[in-house]
Motif scaffolding. Structure first.
Motif, PDB file in Angstrom:
ATOM      1  N   GLY A   1       0.824  -1.203   0.000  1.00 35.04           N
ATOM      2  CA  GLY A   1       0.000   0.000   0.000  1.00 35.04           C
ATOM      3  C   GLY A   1       0.857   1.252   0.000  1.00 35.04           C
ATOM      4  O   GLY A   1       2.073   1.195   0.192  1.00 35.04           O
ATOM      5  N   HIS A   2       0.223   2.403  -0.241  1.00 38.51           N
ATOM      6  CA  HIS A   2       0.933   3.681  -0.218  1.00 38.51           C
ATOM      7  C   HIS A   2       1.108   4.140   1.219  1.00 38.51           C
ATOM      8  O   HIS A   2       0.206   4.008   2.036  1.00 38.51           O
ATOM      9  CB  HIS A   2       0.154   4.734  -1.009  1.00 38.51           C
ATOM     10  N   LYS A   3       2.274   4.693   1.513  1.00 40.79           N
ATOM     11  CA  LYS A   3       2.588   5.116   2.876  1.00 40.79           C
ATOM     12  C   LYS A   3       1.528   6.085   3.396  1.00 40.79           C
ATOM     13  O   LYS A   3       1.200   7.070   2.748  1.00 40.79           O
ATOM     14  CB  LYS A   3       3.963   5.767   2.932  1.00 40.79           C
ATOM     15  N   GLY A   4       0.988   5.776   4.584  1.00 44.57           N
ATOM     16  CA  GLY A   4       0.007   6.631   5.227  1.00 44.57           C
ATOM     17  C   GLY A   4      -1.418   6.452   4.724  1.00 44.57           C
ATOM     18  O   GLY A   4      -2.325   7.085   5.222  1.00 44.57           O
ATOM     19  N   THR A   5      -1.624   5.561   3.749  1.00 47.83           N
ATOM     20  CA  THR A   5      -2.952   5.309   3.200  1.00 47.83           C
ATOM     21  C   THR A   5      -3.524   4.060   3.855  1.00 47.83           C
ATOM     22  O   THR A   5      -2.817   3.060   4.002  1.00 47.83           O
ATOM     23  CB  THR A   5      -2.867   5.096   1.672  1.00 47.83           C
ATOM     24  N   PRO A   6      -4.794   4.088   4.251  1.00 48.32           N
ATOM     25  CA  PRO A   6      -5.394   2.909   4.888  1.00 48.32           C
ATOM     26  C   PRO A   6      -5.294   1.663   4.006  1.00 48.32           C
ATOM     27  O   PRO A   6      -5.520   1.724   2.794  1.00 48.32           O
ATOM     28  CB  PRO A   6      -6.864   3.311   5.090  1.00 48.32           C
ATOM     29  N   LEU A   7      -4.924   0.552   4.626  1.00 46.56           N
ATOM     30  CA  LEU A   7      -4.845  -0.717   3.896  1.00 46.56           C
ATOM     31  C   LEU A   7      -6.250  -1.277   3.694  1.00 46.56           C
ATOM     32  O   LEU A   7      -7.090  -1.217   4.583  1.00 46.56           O
ATOM     33  CB  LEU A   7      -4.001  -1.723   4.682  1.00 46.56           C
ATOM     34  N   THR A   8      -6.468  -1.847   2.531  1.00 47.52           N
ATOM     35  CA  THR A   8      -7.745  -2.477   2.225  1.00 47.52           C
ATOM     36  C   THR A   8      -7.696  -3.938   2.655  1.00 47.52           C
ATOM     37  O   THR A   8      -6.613  -4.467   2.962  1.00 47.52           O
ATOM     38  CB  THR A   8      -8.039  -2.404   0.720  1.00 47.52           C
ATOM     39  N   VAL A   9      -8.834  -4.591   2.638  1.00 50.87           N
ATOM     40  CA  VAL A   9      -8.882  -6.018   2.962  1.00 50.87           C
ATOM     41  C   VAL A   9      -8.041  -6.790   1.946  1.00 50.87           C
ATOM     42  O   VAL A   9      -7.373  -7.761   2.297  1.00 50.87           O
ATOM     43  CB  VAL A   9     -10.334  -6.526   3.012  1.00 50.87           C
ATOM     44  N   LYS A  10      -8.035  -6.334   0.703  1.00 50.28           N
ATOM     45  CA  LYS A  10      -7.211  -6.973  -0.331  1.00 50.28           C
ATOM     46  C   LYS A  10      -5.719  -6.870   0.026  1.00 50.28           C
ATOM     47  O   LYS A  10      -4.967  -7.833  -0.114  1.00 50.28           O
ATOM     48  CB  LYS A  10      -7.482  -6.308  -1.682  1.00 50.28           C
ATOM     49  N   ASP A  11      -5.307  -5.694   0.519  1.00 47.66           N
ATOM     50  CA  ASP A  11      -3.919  -5.518   0.972  1.00 47.66           C
ATOM     51  C   ASP A  11      -3.613  -6.448   2.141  1.00 47.66           C
ATOM     52  O   ASP A  11      -2.544  -7.067   2.198  1.00 47.66           O
ATOM     53  CB  ASP A  11      -3.662  -4.070   1.411  1.00 47.66           C
ATOM     54  N   LEU A  12      -4.549  -6.547   3.088  1.00 51.78           N
ATOM     55  CA  LEU A  12      -4.349  -7.411   4.257  1.00 51.78           C
ATOM     56  C   LEU A  12      -4.251  -8.875   3.840  1.00 51.78           C
ATOM     57  O   LEU A  12      -3.472  -9.633   4.422  1.00 51.78           O
ATOM     58  CB  LEU A  12      -5.476  -7.214   5.266  1.00 51.78           C
ATOM     59  N   ALA A  13      -5.026  -9.271   2.820  1.00 54.95           N
ATOM     60  CA  ALA A  13      -4.952 -10.647   2.315  1.00 54.95           C
ATOM     61  C   ALA A  13      -3.556 -10.933   1.769  1.00 54.95           C
ATOM     62  O   ALA A  13      -2.993 -12.011   2.001  1.00 54.95           O
ATOM     63  CB  ALA A  13      -6.011 -10.878   1.239  1.00 54.95           C
ATOM     64  N   ARG A  14      -2.975  -9.965   1.047  1.00 50.99           N
ATOM     65  CA  ARG A  14      -1.611 -10.146   0.513  1.00 50.99           C
ATOM     66  C   ARG A  14      -0.591 -10.235   1.639  1.00 50.99           C
ATOM     67  O   ARG A  14       0.318 -11.052   1.596  1.00 50.99           O
ATOM     68  CB  ARG A  14      -1.257  -8.998  -0.426  1.00 50.99           C
ATOM     69  N   ILE A  15      -0.757  -9.384   2.652  1.00 52.76           N
ATOM     70  CA  ILE A  15       0.170  -9.389   3.787  1.00 52.76           C
ATOM     71  C   ILE A  15       0.108 -10.727   4.521  1.00 52.76           C
ATOM     72  O   ILE A  15       1.131 -11.298   4.869  1.00 52.76           O
ATOM     73  CB  ILE A  15      -0.158  -8.225   4.752  1.00 52.76           C
ATOM     74  N   ALA A  16      -1.101 -11.218   4.757  1.00 51.89           N
ATOM     75  CA  ALA A  16      -1.291 -12.463   5.509  1.00 51.89           C
ATOM     76  C   ALA A  16      -1.141 -13.708   4.633  1.00 51.89           C
ATOM     77  O   ALA A  16      -1.222 -14.826   5.135  1.00 51.89           O
ATOM     78  CB  ALA A  16      -2.663 -12.463   6.169  1.00 51.89           C
ATOM     79  N   ARG A  17      -0.945 -13.487   3.340  1.00 51.22           N
ATOM     80  CA  ARG A  17      -0.795 -14.594   2.375  1.00 51.22           C
ATOM     81  C   ARG A  17      -1.974 -15.557   2.439  1.00 51.22           C
ATOM     82  O   ARG A  17      -1.808 -16.766   2.611  1.00 51.22           O
ATOM     83  CB  ARG A  17       0.511 -15.325   2.588  1.00 51.22           C
ATOM     84  N   CYS A  18      -3.165 -14.975   2.330  1.00 52.33           N
ATOM     85  CA  CYS A  18      -4.377 -15.785   2.291  1.00 52.33           C
ATOM     86  C   CYS A  18      -5.267 -15.245   1.176  1.00 52.33           C
ATOM     87  O   CYS A  18      -4.979 -14.198   0.596  1.00 52.33           O
ATOM     88  CB  CYS A  18      -5.105 -15.770   3.637  1.00 52.33           C
ATOM     89  N   SER A  19      -6.332 -15.956   0.880  1.00 54.34           N
ATOM     90  CA  SER A  19      -7.235 -15.522  -0.172  1.00 54.34           C
ATOM     91  C   SER A  19      -8.044 -14.316   0.298  1.00 54.34           C
ATOM     92  O   SER A  19      -8.217 -14.099   1.497  1.00 54.34           O
ATOM     93  CB  SER A  19      -8.174 -16.659  -0.574  1.00 54.34           C
ATOM     94  N   TYR A  20      -8.557 -13.565  -0.662  1.00 54.36           N
ATOM     95  CA  TYR A  20      -9.381 -12.403  -0.327  1.00 54.36           C
ATOM     96  C   TYR A  20     -10.629 -12.812   0.459  1.00 54.36           C
ATOM     97  O   TYR A  20     -10.935 -12.169   1.479  1.00 54.36           O
ATOM     98  CB  TYR A  20      -9.747 -11.631  -1.603  1.00 54.36           C
ATOM     99  N   PRO A  21     -11.361 -13.873   0.053  1.00 59.14           N
ATOM    100  CA  PRO A  21     -12.531 -14.267   0.843  1.00 59.14           C
ATOM    101  C   PRO A  21     -12.188 -14.643   2.290  1.00 59.14           C
ATOM    102  O   PRO A  21     -12.930 -14.317   3.216  1.00 59.14           O
ATOM    103  CB  PRO A  21     -13.102 -15.465   0.083  1.00 59.14           C
TER     104      PRO A  21
END
Length: 164
Positions: free
Chosen positions: A83-103
């Protein structure tokens, strides 16, 4: 001890030999001032009970997203790596961070909101997620608006997130 100098940055590195047993864990610390993140997972008895109620997937998800919490506010914000610095992370970003599927990420975030582990808030007109300081706190103290955001849960728990 041998010394090396990084030709690009001028940073000095040293080699060291560390002898350890096979069951030991070695942790390396960077010097202060180098964007080091320290995220505290709460260790009170009540916090431990709350954390034990999380499934393994939920606990792993929380552990992986916690370093993205902004200091003092616990807002999950980008860092230019995700994500961009200082911008809220989306659930899609969190899925990438946690290495899991979006659902899966969406389901865990929904569960965390129901359990009051996360709460949605507004940051400059954008939806943002904040981690409850009773579970995890980035920084030494939580800002007053974060405490206000989770006021009911903090009152019910009878804990001060700013104290260990």
């Amino acid at each position: 001890m041998r010394q090396f100098v990084d030709s690009d940055t001028g940073e000095i590195f040293y080699t060291e030999e560390v002898l350890r047993r096979s069951d030991e864990i070695v942790k390396v610390f960077r010097p202060a001032g180098r964007s080091v993140k320290f995220v505290k997972i709460k260790a009170s008895q009540k916090a431990k009970r709350r954390l034990r109620k999380l499934s393994l997937a939920e606990a792993g998800f929380l552990l992986k997203i916690a370093p993205y919490a902004m200091e003092g506010t616990n807002l999950l914000l980008g860092d230019n790596e995700r994500g961009h610095k200082g911008t809220p992370l989306t659930v899609k970003d969190l899925a990438r961070i946690a290495r899991c599927s979006y659902p899966t990420a969406r389901k865990i975030v929904k569960t965390f909101i129901e359990l009051h582990v996360l709460r949605r808030t507004d940051l400059d007109g954008r939806a943002a997620l904040a981690i409850n300081p009773l579970y995890s706190l980035n920084g030494k103290t939580a800002e007053s608006w974060l405490l206000q955001l989770f006021k009911q849960e903090i009152t019910e728990a009878g804990e001060d997130p700013n104290l260990d």
